[in-house]
Design an enzyme around this catalytic site. Sequence first.
Site, PDB file in Angstrom:
ATOM      1  N   ASN A  69     -80.443  25.358  25.107  1.00  0.00           N
ATOM      2  CA  ASN A  69     -80.458  25.799  23.712  1.00  0.00           C
ATOM      3  C   ASN A  69     -81.784  25.457  23.059  1.00  0.00           C
ATOM      4  O   ASN A  69     -82.452  24.477  23.406  1.00  0.00           O
ATOM      5  CB  ASN A  69     -79.276  25.214  22.926  1.00  0.00           C
ATOM      6  N   MET A  71     -82.563  25.759  19.189  1.00  0.00           N
ATOM      7  CA  MET A  71     -82.223  26.119  17.812  1.00  0.00           C
ATOM      8  C   MET A  71     -83.444  25.987  16.898  1.00  0.00           C
ATOM      9  O   MET A  71     -83.565  26.707  15.901  1.00  0.00           O
ATOM     10  CB  MET A  71     -81.111  25.196  17.287  1.00  0.00           C
ATOM     11  N   GLY A  72     -84.307  25.000  17.221  1.00  0.00           N
ATOM     12  CA  GLY A  72     -85.492  24.789  16.375  1.00  0.00           C
ATOM     13  C   GLY A  72     -85.235  23.839  15.223  1.00  0.00           C
ATOM     14  O   GLY A  72     -85.865  23.957  14.171  1.00  0.00           O
ATOM     15  N   CYS A 128     -86.083  15.609  20.969  1.00  0.00           N
ATOM     16  CA  CYS A 128     -85.926  17.063  21.059  1.00  0.00           C
ATOM     17  C   CYS A 128     -87.051  17.578  21.956  1.00  0.00           C
ATOM     18  O   CYS A 128     -88.221  17.255  21.716  1.00  0.00           O
ATOM     19  CB  CYS A 128     -86.017  17.690  19.661  1.00  0.00           C
ATOM     20  N   LYS A 163     -82.592   7.790  20.094  1.00  0.00           N
ATOM     21  CA  LYS A 163     -82.201   8.694  21.182  1.00  0.00           C
ATOM     22  C   LYS A 163     -83.433   9.061  21.985  1.00  0.00           C
ATOM     23  O   LYS A 163     -84.421   9.551  21.435  1.00  0.00           O
ATOM     24  CB  LYS A 163     -81.508   9.941  20.624  1.00  0.00           C
ATOM     25  N   ILE A 189     -79.098  10.267  27.483  1.00  0.00           N
ATOM     26  CA  ILE A 189     -80.380  10.936  27.247  1.00  0.00           C
ATOM     27  C   ILE A 189     -80.194  12.150  26.323  1.00  0.00           C
ATOM     28  O   ILE A 189     -79.066  12.627  26.167  1.00  0.00           O
ATOM     29  CB  ILE A 189     -80.986  11.462  28.587  1.00  0.00           C
ATOM     30  N   ASN A 190     -81.297  12.652  25.742  1.00  0.00           N
ATOM     31  CA  ASN A 190     -81.286  13.946  25.097  1.00  0.00           C
ATOM     32  C   ASN A 190     -81.461  15.013  26.193  1.00  0.00           C
ATOM     33  O   ASN A 190     -81.526  14.697  27.381  1.00  0.00           O
ATOM     34  CB  ASN A 190     -82.416  14.022  24.061  1.00  0.00           C
ATOM     35  N   GLY A 215     -75.322  19.568  29.687  1.00  0.00           N
ATOM     36  CA  GLY A 215     -74.123  19.888  30.449  1.00  0.00           C
ATOM     37  C   GLY A 215     -74.068  19.150  31.776  1.00  0.00           C
ATOM     38  O   GLY A 215     -74.931  18.310  32.065  1.00  0.00           O
ATOM     39  N   GLY A 263     -71.381  16.409  24.009  1.00  0.00           N
ATOM     40  CA  GLY A 263     -71.864  17.586  23.298  1.00  0.00           C
ATOM     41  C   GLY A 263     -71.372  18.887  23.905  1.00  0.00           C
ATOM     42  O   GLY A 263     -70.441  19.515  23.403  1.00  0.00           O
TER      43      GLY A 263
HETATM   44  C1  DHB Z   1     -82.614  21.081  19.557  1.00  0.00           C
HETATM   45  C2  DHB Z   1     -82.784  19.740  19.256  1.00  0.00           C
HETATM   46  C3  DHB Z   1     -82.558  18.790  20.241  1.00  0.00           C
HETATM   47  O1  DHB Z   1     -82.703  17.448  20.022  1.00  0.00           O
HETATM   48  C4  DHB Z   1     -82.158  19.187  21.507  1.00  0.00           C
HETATM   49  O2  DHB Z   1     -81.943  18.257  22.443  1.00  0.00           O
HETATM   50  C5  DHB Z   1     -81.995  20.525  21.794  1.00  0.00           C
HETATM   51  C6  DHB Z   1     -82.233  21.470  20.811  1.00  0.00           C
HETATM   52  C7  DHB Z   1     -82.887  22.132  18.540  1.00  0.00           C
HETATM   53  O3  DHB Z   1     -82.606  21.981  17.353  1.00  0.00           O
HETATM   54  O4  DHB Z   1     -83.443  23.177  18.945  1.00  0.00           O
END
Ligand code: DHB
Length: 304
Positions: A69, A71-72, A128, A163, A189-190, A215, A263
């Site tokens: 993903n 999302m930004g 992120c 994180k 982890i992220n 996942g 998640g």
């Molecule tokens: C986004 C932010 C995150 O921390 C991540 O792990 C994946 C996507 C996001 O907002 O794009």
Amino acid sequence: MADLTVDVAGLRLENPFILASGVWGETGATLARALRAGAAAVVTKSVGLRPRPGYPNPTIVEVPSGLINSMGLPNPGIEEYGAEMEEALRPGRPVIGSIFGATAGEFAALARRMERWGVSALELNLSCPHAKGLGAQLGQDPGTTKRITAAVKAAVDIPVFVKLTPTVASIAAIGRAAAAGGADALVAINTLKAMAIDLDLCIPVLGHGTGGYSGPGIKPVGVACVYELFKAVRVPLIGAGGVSTGEDAAEYLMAGATALEVGTLVLRKRDRTFRQLSRELARFLASRGHRSARSLTGRAHRGD
Ligand code: DHB
């Protein structure tokens, strides 16, 4: 029945399962829904100082063993987000405020605001995988990680969780830096930076190009990171990455985690996620004669 209660940096949790940031965290109503569905605590969507529209569609793609993903970091900005908080806090369980910024000063300002909204703890998004000047671009540097963590610790009285990104040469070095900055817990982890290509259009599937892979496919990466961090630091660890069953949770606990964030599974199992995980973990503990979830933490290190 095995005891599932845990304590993370003074936060008492009824079970080890926490809703991860970015999933169901856009509104107070969905956060409250996760709490009513059995999550012991929830993490808000990552919130910044100003509104951000996010990246163009598509923002999510399914891949083998998980999702990517991008999302930004869309969010309404900290002032607007406060309106969601009242509803999120109504069930009376811990809400953890996730924040992102570009500088230590921004993080500190966001932290103060979140504390005033009534969150029980903060989670710093230093991980992120795809936002320029934010997230992992800060959290890949030990000095920056320490400085941001220390600035937030100086600004608030509530516990501060950091994180971490797995995309570093040494997660132990980053974990030590966060701990030196005063982190009360580390989340590992992220997502991992990843990409999928559309073979007909010959372009990346996601509007932004790269995104974060989450996942079941990343669970072994998360378990290894938690295992390394457990050896490196003396702060509690929250495992995250691909937890889909009670046995996955047990694996993270044995590696050194005290609690877990969930998640991607929530997107599939929705309201059934948390009670099912608690049931499965309780069944696992009973089947092996373990008295509590707590007693599993770090068990895989015996004999190290
Ligand atoms: C986004 C932010 C995150 O921390 C991540 O792990 C994946 C996507 C996001 O907002 O794009």
